[in-house]
Design a protein around this motif. Structure first.
Motif, PDB file in Angstrom:
ATOM      1  N   LEU A 158      28.414  31.339  83.889  1.00 55.81           N
ATOM      2  CA  LEU A 158      27.328  32.535  83.790  1.00 55.81           C
ATOM      3  C   LEU A 158      26.805  32.849  82.417  1.00 55.81           C
ATOM      4  O   LEU A 158      25.463  33.320  82.497  1.00 55.81           O
ATOM      5  N   TRP A 159      27.442  32.794  81.443  1.00 54.55           N
ATOM      6  CA  TRP A 159      27.029  32.890  79.962  1.00 54.55           C
ATOM      7  C   TRP A 159      25.861  32.062  79.693  1.00 54.55           C
ATOM      8  O   TRP A 159      24.724  32.550  79.377  1.00 54.55           O
ATOM      9  N   TRP A 160      26.221  30.908  80.091  1.00 52.20           N
ATOM     10  CA  TRP A 160      25.042  29.892  79.856  1.00 52.20           C
ATOM     11  C   TRP A 160      23.752  29.975  80.579  1.00 52.20           C
ATOM     12  O   TRP A 160      22.627  30.178  79.895  1.00 52.20           O
ATOM     13  N   SER A 161      23.759  30.345  82.090  1.00 49.09           N
ATOM     14  CA  SER A 161      22.783  30.606  82.795  1.00 49.09           C
ATOM     15  C   SER A 161      22.152  31.711  82.406  1.00 49.09           C
ATOM     16  O   SER A 161      20.852  31.854  82.440  1.00 49.09           O
ATOM     17  N   THR A 162      22.796  33.048  82.060  1.00 52.68           N
ATOM     18  CA  THR A 162      21.978  34.077  81.554  1.00 52.68           C
ATOM     19  C   THR A 162      21.393  33.957  80.268  1.00 52.68           C
ATOM     20  O   THR A 162      20.034  34.419  79.955  1.00 52.68           O
ATOM     21  N   LEU A 163      21.678  32.961  79.474  1.00 53.46           N
ATOM     22  CA  LEU A 163      21.306  32.673  77.993  1.00 53.46           C
ATOM     23  C   LEU A 163      20.052  31.760  78.282  1.00 53.46           C
ATOM     24  O   LEU A 163      19.148  31.737  77.274  1.00 53.46           O
ATOM     25  N   ASN A 164      19.994  30.892  79.230  1.00 54.16           N
ATOM     26  CA  ASN A 164      19.025  29.866  79.223  1.00 54.16           C
ATOM     27  C   ASN A 164      18.127  29.363  80.252  1.00 54.16           C
ATOM     28  O   ASN A 164      17.212  28.723  80.297  1.00 54.16           O
ATOM     29  N   ILE A 165      18.166  30.679  81.263  1.00 50.19           N
ATOM     30  CA  ILE A 165      17.309  30.123  82.398  1.00 50.19           C
ATOM     31  C   ILE A 165      16.273  31.407  82.588  1.00 50.19           C
ATOM     32  O   ILE A 165      15.162  31.067  82.744  1.00 50.19           O
ATOM     33  N   SER A 166      16.593  32.593  82.456  1.00 48.93           N
ATOM     34  CA  SER A 166      15.755  33.681  82.686  1.00 48.93           C
ATOM     35  C   SER A 166      15.558  34.725  81.530  1.00 48.93           C
ATOM     36  O   SER A 166      16.396  34.991  80.885  1.00 48.93           O
ATOM     37  N   GLY A 167      14.334  34.376  80.795  1.00 49.46           N
ATOM     38  CA  GLY A 167      14.146  35.181  79.278  1.00 49.46           C
ATOM     39  C   GLY A 167      14.218  36.740  79.626  1.00 49.46           C
ATOM     40  O   GLY A 167      14.995  37.355  78.838  1.00 49.46           O
ATOM     41  N   PHE A 168      13.782  37.249  80.794  1.00 49.29           N
ATOM     42  CA  PHE A 168      13.967  38.630  81.060  1.00 49.29           C
ATOM     43  C   PHE A 168      15.451  39.105  81.133  1.00 49.29           C
ATOM     44  O   PHE A 168      15.723  40.040  80.382  1.00 49.29           O
ATOM     45  N   LYS A 169      16.004  38.393  81.866  1.00 54.29           N
ATOM     46  CA  LYS A 169      17.486  38.727  81.992  1.00 54.29           C
ATOM     47  C   LYS A 169      18.279  38.642  80.826  1.00 54.29           C
ATOM     48  O   LYS A 169      19.260  39.429  80.606  1.00 54.29           O
ATOM     49  N   ARG A 170      18.185  37.582  80.189  1.00 54.76           N
ATOM     50  CA  ARG A 170      18.725  37.305  78.833  1.00 54.76           C
ATOM     51  C   ARG A 170      18.610  38.535  77.901  1.00 54.76           C
ATOM     52  O   ARG A 170      19.252  39.076  77.400  1.00 54.76           O
ATOM     53  N   CYS A 171      17.315  39.026  77.818  1.00 51.16           N
ATOM     54  CA  CYS A 171      17.031  40.162  76.854  1.00 51.16           C
ATOM     55  C   CYS A 171      17.621  41.481  77.366  1.00 51.16           C
ATOM     56  O   CYS A 171      17.866  42.317  76.702  1.00 51.16           O
ATOM     57  N   LYS A 172      17.500  41.522  78.641  1.00 51.57           N
ATOM     58  CA  LYS A 172      18.144  42.690  79.358  1.00 51.57           C
ATOM     59  C   LYS A 172      19.615  42.998  79.322  1.00 51.57           C
ATOM     60  O   LYS A 172      20.211  44.004  78.993  1.00 51.57           O
ATOM     61  N   ARG A 173      20.210  41.933  79.393  1.00 47.42           N
ATOM     62  CA  ARG A 173      21.702  41.937  79.597  1.00 47.42           C
ATOM     63  C   ARG A 173      22.308  41.663  78.150  1.00 47.42           C
ATOM     64  O   ARG A 173      23.395  42.221  77.954  1.00 47.42           O
ATOM     65  N   PHE A 174      21.910  40.889  77.094  1.00 48.91           N
ATOM     66  CA  PHE A 174      22.433  40.886  75.862  1.00 48.91           C
ATOM     67  C   PHE A 174      21.559  41.122  74.678  1.00 48.91           C
ATOM     68  O   PHE A 174      21.925  41.428  73.672  1.00 48.91           O
ATOM     69  N   GLY A 175      20.091  41.583  74.879  1.00 49.23           N
ATOM     70  CA  GLY A 175      19.533  42.162  73.908  1.00 49.23           C
ATOM     71  C   GLY A 175      18.518  41.196  73.233  1.00 49.23           C
ATOM     72  O   GLY A 175      18.451  39.991  73.545  1.00 49.23           O
ATOM     73  N   THR A 176      17.558  41.497  72.677  1.00 49.59           N
ATOM     74  CA  THR A 176      16.534  40.900  71.564  1.00 49.59           C
ATOM     75  C   THR A 176      17.305  40.526  70.065  1.00 49.59           C
ATOM     76  O   THR A 176      16.914  39.489  69.565  1.00 49.59           O
ATOM     77  N   PHE A 177      18.302  41.440  69.782  1.00 44.49           N
ATOM     78  CA  PHE A 177      18.559  41.333  68.493  1.00 44.49           C
ATOM     79  C   PHE A 177      19.921  42.097  68.245  1.00 44.49           C
ATOM     80  O   PHE A 177      20.289  42.773  69.085  1.00 44.49           O
ATOM     81  N   GLY A 178      20.794  41.527  67.387  1.00 47.13           N
ATOM     82  CA  GLY A 178      22.072  42.131  67.332  1.00 47.13           C
ATOM     83  C   GLY A 178      22.045  42.892  66.208  1.00 47.13           C
ATOM     84  O   GLY A 178      21.397  42.628  65.091  1.00 47.13           O
ATOM     85  N   LEU A 179      22.934  43.770  66.082  1.00 46.77           N
ATOM     86  CA  LEU A 179      23.082  44.753  64.599  1.00 46.77           C
ATOM     87  C   LEU A 179      24.782  44.898  64.498  1.00 46.77           C
ATOM     88  O   LEU A 179      25.531  45.393  65.441  1.00 46.77           O
ATOM     89  N   SER A 180      25.167  44.523  63.420  1.00 43.68           N
ATOM     90  CA  SER A 180      26.676  44.644  63.019  1.00 43.68           C
ATOM     91  C   SER A 180      26.874  45.025  61.621  1.00 43.68           C
ATOM     92  O   SER A 180      26.107  44.413  60.702  1.00 43.68           O
ATOM     93  N   SER A 181      27.676  45.895  61.173  1.00 42.02           N
ATOM     94  CA  SER A 181      27.900  46.206  59.700  1.00 42.02           C
ATOM     95  C   SER A 181      29.279  46.774  59.502  1.00 42.02           C
ATOM     96  O   SER A 181      30.044  47.505  60.331  1.00 42.02           O
ATOM     97  N   TYR A 182      29.822  46.210  58.272  1.00 43.19           N
ATOM     98  CA  TYR A 182      31.037  46.548  57.841  1.00 43.19           C
ATOM     99  C   TYR A 182      30.939  47.692  56.753  1.00 43.19           C
ATOM    100  O   TYR A 182      31.879  47.961  55.831  1.00 43.19           O
ATOM    101  N   GLY A 183      29.692  47.829  56.393  1.00 42.78           N
ATOM    102  CA  GLY A 183      29.499  48.814  55.288  1.00 42.78           C
ATOM    103  C   GLY A 183      30.258  49.876  54.878  1.00 42.78           C
ATOM    104  O   GLY A 183      30.841  50.351  53.792  1.00 42.78           O
ATOM    105  N   ALA A 184      30.416  50.799  55.976  1.00 42.74           N
ATOM    106  CA  ALA A 184      31.376  51.918  56.016  1.00 42.74           C
ATOM    107  C   ALA A 184      32.718  51.596  55.840  1.00 42.74           C
ATOM    108  O   ALA A 184      33.623  52.452  55.026  1.00 42.74           O
ATOM    109  N   LEU A 185      33.067  50.278  55.812  1.00 34.52           N
ATOM    110  CA  LEU A 185      34.422  49.768  55.349  1.00 34.52           C
ATOM    111  C   LEU A 185      34.583  49.381  53.850  1.00 34.52           C
ATOM    112  O   LEU A 185      35.527  48.850  53.476  1.00 34.52           O
ATOM    113  N   GLY A 186      33.452  49.286  53.327  1.00 35.71           N
ATOM    114  CA  GLY A 186      33.411  48.939  51.854  1.00 35.71           C
ATOM    115  C   GLY A 186      33.416  47.238  52.007  1.00 35.71           C
ATOM    116  O   GLY A 186      33.582  46.664  50.833  1.00 35.71           O
ATOM    117  N   ALA A 187      33.037  46.726  53.059  1.00 32.81           N
ATOM    118  CA  ALA A 187      32.904  45.212  53.228  1.00 32.81           C
ATOM    119  C   ALA A 187      31.446  44.667  53.822  1.00 32.81           C
ATOM    120  O   ALA A 187      30.665  45.562  54.113  1.00 32.81           O
TER     121      ALA A 187
END
Length: 298
Positions: A158-187
């Motif tokens: 199901l992960w593979w099919s969502t990531l590789n078959i429908s671009g619309f479903k991929r972006c709707k369910r997983f996003g177009t970009f990710g954001l992650s930060s440890y900055g507040a932890l000093g890392a």
């Protein structure tokens, strides 16, 4: 005398989700590009703002504004039934957020649709909701926990099919970009991995100079390093332009007598009539419509 033995744990819940994410992230030929930003001008206006938006919200909206102007940042690589690139009409941010599940810290993902069409107040309210609402009441969290109990071959398909078959479903369910930060932890993250086309991350912000290292990790099948380096420069310009202007012009909601109630995010800000118009971060472009794991304090 027998030595004490350990125990085996089933990688379900948040750990199962991360295991699946890492499995597919390793298939992406990613590379990081970094740039040192000066965000000292944002520090005091952010603190004085009545909503005190998280740095994650500021970076999220700045990147989304840049992505709204540059279509390649909204593209994804699909493998089946033939290799192709899909372009989404707006940005969707998948923000990594640390929550406690069954007594242990785990990473969940909050999805912010069209951050470029939302105000900083709206984004901060959504972040507060994702960070403090009971896990069972957040659809994305509830689905991830339930899905982690599905047999691994089924999950991986199901992960593979969502990531590789429908671009619309991929972006709707997983996003177009990710954001992650440890900055507040000093890392600072060196090279975060993700199955998405780009992932934005930033480290600790110097409390005196206001400088911070920002990285954009990109899928080399979709983007090139020089293009990404130019977009990093534009993200810094938007932070010190449109984002700073919004902090100064919009003080946020009046302080309430009681603690603010967690409000469910606006799930479809990309539809007409659901978000107020705001000015783009580019002086030579026409106006566009506008609307954390993050360790950022709410």
């Amino acid at each position: 005398m027998h030595e004490p033995k350990g125990r085996y744990l089933s990688p379900t819940g948040p750990r199962g989700f991360i295991n699946d994410l890492v499995h597919f992230a390793h298939k992406v030929p990613s590379a990081p590009v970094s740039r040192t930003f000066n965000v000292s001008a944002l520090r005091d206006p952010r603190i004085r703002h009545l909503s005190r938006p998280s740095w994650s919200c500021l970076f999220m909206k700045a990147y989304a504004l840049v992505g709204s102007e540059h279509a390649p940042l909204r593209r994804s690589y699909l493998e089946f039934p033939w290799p192709r690139i899909y372009e989404h009409p707006y940005m969707n941010c998948a923000l990594a957020i640390e929550r406690t599940y069954q007594g242990e810290e785990g990473v969940f993902v909050g999805l912010f649709r069209a951050p470029e069409q939302q105000s900083l107040v709206q984004l901060q309210a959504a972040l507060r909701w994702y960070k403090h609402e009971p896990l069972e009441k957040v659809g994305f969290y509830r689905q991830a926990l339930r899905f982690s109990k599905v047999p691994r071959p089924v999950r991986r398909f199901l992960w593979w099919s969502t990531l590789n078959i429908s671009g619309f479903k991929r972006c709707k369910r997983f996003g177009t970009f990710g954001l992650s930060s440890y900055g507040a932890l000093g890392a600072e993250q060196i090279h975060p991995i993700s199955p998405l086309t780009t992932t934005l991350t930033f480290g600790p912000i110097d409390p005196v100079a206001g400088r911070v290292m920002v990285k954009l990790i990109y899928d080399h099948r979709v983007l090139d390093g020089a293009f990404v380096a130019r977009r990093l420069r534009e993200i810094e310009e938007v932070l010190n332009g449109a984002i700073l202007d919004e902090l100064l012009k919009d003080p946020g909601p009046a302080p309430a007598q009681e603690p603010p109630r967690n409000v469910e995010p606006l799930l479809k800000p990309h539809l007409p009539g659901l978000a107020p118009p705001q000015v783009s971060g580019f002086a030579d472009q026409p106006a566009v419509n506008q609307r954390s794991g993050s360790a950022e304090p709410a």
